[in-house]
Motif scaffolding. Structure first.
Motif, PDB file in Angstrom:
ATOM      1  N   MET A   1      60.106   9.351  55.201  1.00  0.00           N
ATOM      2  CA  MET A   1      60.529   8.542  56.336  1.00  0.00           C
ATOM      3  C   MET A   1      61.736   9.191  57.026  1.00  0.00           C
ATOM      4  N   GLY A   2      62.159   8.605  58.085  1.00  0.00           N
ATOM      5  CA  GLY A   2      63.276   9.160  58.834  1.00  0.00           C
ATOM      6  C   GLY A   2      64.547   9.175  58.010  1.00  0.00           C
ATOM      7  N   GLU A   3      65.123  10.340  57.908  1.00  0.00           N
ATOM      8  CA  GLU A   3      66.371  10.436  57.183  1.00  0.00           C
ATOM      9  C   GLU A   3      67.536  10.372  58.148  1.00  0.00           C
ATOM     10  N   GLY A   4      68.571   9.706  57.751  1.00  0.00           N
ATOM     11  CA  GLY A   4      69.768   9.672  58.582  1.00  0.00           C
ATOM     12  C   GLY A   4      70.554  10.948  58.357  1.00  0.00           C
ATOM     13  N   ASN A   5      71.819  10.851  58.564  1.00  0.00           N
ATOM     14  CA  ASN A   5      72.693  11.979  58.365  1.00  0.00           C
ATOM     15  C   ASN A   5      72.807  12.303  56.880  1.00  0.00           C
ATOM     16  N   GLY A   6      72.868  13.574  56.560  1.00  0.00           N
ATOM     17  CA  GLY A   6      72.961  13.958  55.157  1.00  0.00           C
ATOM     18  C   GLY A   6      74.249  13.480  54.503  1.00  0.00           C
ATOM     19  N   SER A   7      75.351  13.591  55.211  1.00  0.00           N
ATOM     20  CA  SER A   7      76.636  13.190  54.641  1.00  0.00           C
ATOM     21  C   SER A   7      76.717  11.692  54.465  1.00  0.00           C
ATOM     22  N   ASP A   8      76.046  10.981  55.332  1.00  0.00           N
ATOM     23  CA  ASP A   8      76.065   9.529  55.242  1.00  0.00           C
ATOM     24  C   ASP A   8      75.475   9.049  53.915  1.00  0.00           C
ATOM     25  N   ALA A  10      75.708   9.745  50.931  1.00  0.00           N
ATOM     26  CA  ALA A  10      76.612   9.476  49.820  1.00  0.00           C
ATOM     27  C   ALA A  10      77.254   8.098  49.953  1.00  0.00           C
ATOM     28  N   VAL A  11      77.689   7.771  51.142  1.00  0.00           N
ATOM     29  CA  VAL A  11      78.328   6.475  51.356  1.00  0.00           C
ATOM     30  C   VAL A  11      77.316   5.359  51.187  1.00  0.00           C
ATOM     31  N   VAL A  12      76.154   5.525  51.799  1.00  0.00           N
ATOM     32  CA  VAL A  12      75.104   4.518  51.659  1.00  0.00           C
ATOM     33  C   VAL A  12      74.791   4.304  50.186  1.00  0.00           C
ATOM     34  N   ALA A  13      74.584   5.411  49.479  1.00  0.00           N
ATOM     35  CA  ALA A  13      74.233   5.319  48.061  1.00  0.00           C
ATOM     36  C   ALA A  13      75.347   4.635  47.272  1.00  0.00           C
ATOM     37  N   GLY A  14      76.581   4.965  47.605  1.00  0.00           N
ATOM     38  CA  GLY A  14      77.712   4.378  46.883  1.00  0.00           C
ATOM     39  C   GLY A  14      77.776   2.881  47.064  1.00  0.00           C
ATOM     40  N   ILE A  15      77.664   2.426  48.300  1.00  0.00           N
ATOM     41  CA  ILE A  15      77.736   0.988  48.559  1.00  0.00           C
ATOM     42  C   ILE A  15      76.530   0.287  47.937  1.00  0.00           C
ATOM     43  N   ARG A  16      75.354   0.892  48.094  1.00  0.00           N
ATOM     44  CA  ARG A  16      74.151   0.292  47.521  1.00  0.00           C
ATOM     45  C   ARG A  16      74.310   0.132  46.013  1.00  0.00           C
ATOM     46  N   GLU A  17      74.784   1.193  45.394  1.00  0.00           N
ATOM     47  CA  GLU A  17      75.002   1.163  43.945  1.00  0.00           C
ATOM     48  C   GLU A  17      75.932   0.013  43.559  1.00  0.00           C
ATOM     49  N   ALA A  18      77.022  -0.110  44.299  1.00  0.00           N
ATOM     50  CA  ALA A  18      78.001  -1.153  43.988  1.00  0.00           C
ATOM     51  C   ALA A  18      77.375  -2.540  44.127  1.00  0.00           C
ATOM     52  N   ALA A  40      86.226   7.818  50.582  1.00  0.00           N
ATOM     53  CA  ALA A  40      86.809   8.996  51.229  1.00  0.00           C
ATOM     54  C   ALA A  40      85.943   9.456  52.405  1.00  0.00           C
ATOM     55  N   ALA A  41      85.548   8.496  53.233  1.00  0.00           N
ATOM     56  CA  ALA A  41      84.733   8.831  54.396  1.00  0.00           C
ATOM     57  C   ALA A  41      85.362   8.218  55.640  1.00  0.00           C
ATOM     58  N   SER A  42      85.012   8.764  56.773  1.00  0.00           N
ATOM     59  CA  SER A  42      85.548   8.221  58.017  1.00  0.00           C
ATOM     60  C   SER A  42      84.964   6.829  58.267  1.00  0.00           C
ATOM     61  N   ARG A  43      85.648   6.092  59.095  1.00  0.00           N
ATOM     62  CA  ARG A  43      85.174   4.737  59.381  1.00  0.00           C
ATOM     63  C   ARG A  43      83.818   4.774  60.075  1.00  0.00           C
ATOM     64  N   ALA A  44      83.610   5.791  60.869  1.00  0.00           N
ATOM     65  CA  ALA A  44      82.332   5.897  61.574  1.00  0.00           C
ATOM     66  C   ALA A  44      81.178   6.015  60.578  1.00  0.00           C
ATOM     67  N   ARG A  45      81.425   6.776  59.537  1.00  0.00           N
ATOM     68  CA  ARG A  45      80.359   6.925  58.541  1.00  0.00           C
ATOM     69  C   ARG A  45      80.106   5.623  57.804  1.00  0.00           C
ATOM     70  N   VAL A  46      81.188   4.965  57.441  1.00  0.00           N
ATOM     71  CA  VAL A  46      81.031   3.670  56.766  1.00  0.00           C
ATOM     72  C   VAL A  46      80.252   2.721  57.668  1.00  0.00           C
ATOM     73  N   ARG A  47      80.597   2.753  58.928  1.00  0.00           N
ATOM     74  CA  ARG A  47      79.925   1.914  59.918  1.00  0.00           C
ATOM     75  C   ARG A  47      78.428   2.191  59.928  1.00  0.00           C
ATOM     76  N   LEU A  51      75.269  -0.198  58.813  1.00  0.00           N
ATOM     77  CA  LEU A  51      74.112  -0.408  59.691  1.00  0.00           C
ATOM     78  C   LEU A  51      72.820  -0.228  58.897  1.00  0.00           C
ATOM     79  N   GLU A  52      72.764   0.865  58.187  1.00  0.00           N
ATOM     80  CA  GLU A  52      71.547   1.182  57.440  1.00  0.00           C
ATOM     81  C   GLU A  52      71.275   0.146  56.355  1.00  0.00           C
TER      82      GLU A  52
END
Lengths: 219, 219
Positions: A1-8, A10-18, A40-47, A51-52
């Motif tokens: 499926m459509g992948e978002g940004n590669g760096s994102d 990690a943040v997505v996975a981290g929050i999901r895990e939590a 340790a990510a920018s606010r834009a990435r967290v944002r 979203l995801e």
DNA sequence: ACCGACGAAATTGGTGACAATCTCGGTGGT
DNA sequence: ACCACCGAGATTGTCACCAATTTCGTCGGT
């Protein structure tokens, strides 16, 4: 499926895990600045990550009021399980027609391990095997679309799933259901596999309301 | 379900509309600056919108290479339709147990209009009724989760759906299938409704490969 | 004529600052 | 004691700018 940004990721996975481990509890606020610091990510990435996760159904957002962990009510958990019922039925049926010899032996082993786990009262081990069995069936089915939807729904239901696993006597009930699914798939009997998978989920749905009555929190 | 930003919705809806109507064709590049100008929105909003549409499966993004309209291959369209098969089956069954008298009459009217549309060769009108019927069944079923998943999958398949509608002789085949679904739901027969819905989708899946061979573009 | 290296243009990714909005405690009036 | 109002702090929403990357045409070498 459509992948978002590669760096994102990690943040997505981290929050999901939590959220999935229960560290972030339902209705807990997810403040962008806090998450930004923690991962340790920018606010834009967290944002973007929020979203995801919103689209995945794990997070709820309200305009100008931020994000919080979505609380899935019992009624909704039942609906989700009904969808899972037909989708797991589909996957089981497809798996029955596609399974290879090696995969067949793997399912047999999982079944054996489940028997042992129940016999020795290893609830956690049984729970892990349960998840592994369902995942392998999805994979063997080769139904990418169904698998994606199922994973998403399963994540949304993780809390109810946990309560269910802790329900006294539950493994004794679900073990034969799981073994029936395994047998039907190994016998290449698509119709029986679908019926068994549905019966299993129907049993889950029946038990969900009882399990919801006893509070039980993950670590 | 989780709502994104209110202001973003306009941009998301605009891009989605353009993809669904076929104005943006599969694999077409979606340049942020262009969309920004077209929808009179900042690039950040367009960016967020593309993120959301990626999660919906309508758009594909690659790191540093931008977004494009996702092309759903035939093989994938079939998988999606298989998932739809079981989910529409579920909704039809639930609708059969919940339908009210007023809703029953509405379905009857839709069936009548379908008959007339096919008789007079009104392909477009029949297509609209088709979509309306499926949507009403979803709504009547009260299965919010299933309905959400179905809408998403339907959007991904819109191109194949269109080709199917244009397939010569297709309405003549699908009309009795639709009428069977309507009859079963109106008779409160959940089992028959599920079977009818599945049979209909099975017929769709069977026809999909043929329809894919003839090129047919929307306006 | 073919091929790889190079560089300019186009496009996306990221950051910081600023504006808009909400939350919450306090204040004054009745 | 109660309630409407309001202002400070916290939080999210938005934007403009710059860095990083890709793309593609061009040039030189063989």
């Amino acid at each position: 499926m459509g992948e978002g940004n590669g760096s994102d990721r990690a943040v997505v996975a981290g929050i999901r895990e939590a959220i999935l481990t229960g560290e972030f509890v339902p209705n807990q606020r997810l403040v962008e600045a806090d998450l930004s610091e923690r991962f340790a990510a920018s606010r834009a990435r967290v944002r973007a990550a929020l979203l995801e996760l919103t689209n995945e159904g794990l997070v709820e957002r309200v305009q100008n009021r931020g994000a919080r962990v979505r609380a899935v009510r019992l009624e909704e958990a039942i609906e989700i399980s009904e969808v899972r019922m037909v989708l797991e039925g589909l996957c089981a049926a497809k798996a029955a027609t596609r399974i290879t010899e090696a995969e067949s032996e793997e399912l047999e082993r999982i079944g054996e391990n489940m028997r042992e786990a129940v016999a020795s009262g290893d609830v956690l081990g049984y729970s892990r095997l349960n998840e592994r069995l369902h995942r392998r069936v999805r994979e063997i089915s080769g139904q990418h679309t169904a698998a994606t939807v199922l994973e998403r729904l399963r994540a949304q239901n993780v809390r109810h799933q946990f309560r269910l696993a802790m329900h006294p006597g539950r493994p004794t009930v679900s073990l034969p259901e799981h073994l029936a699914i395994i047998d039907a798939i190994r016998a290449h009997d698509a119709e029986a596999a679908e019926a068994a998978a549905r019966a299993h989920l129907r049993s889950v749905i029946r038990t969900l309301p009882e399990a919801a009555r006893r509070p039980a929190e993950p670590a």
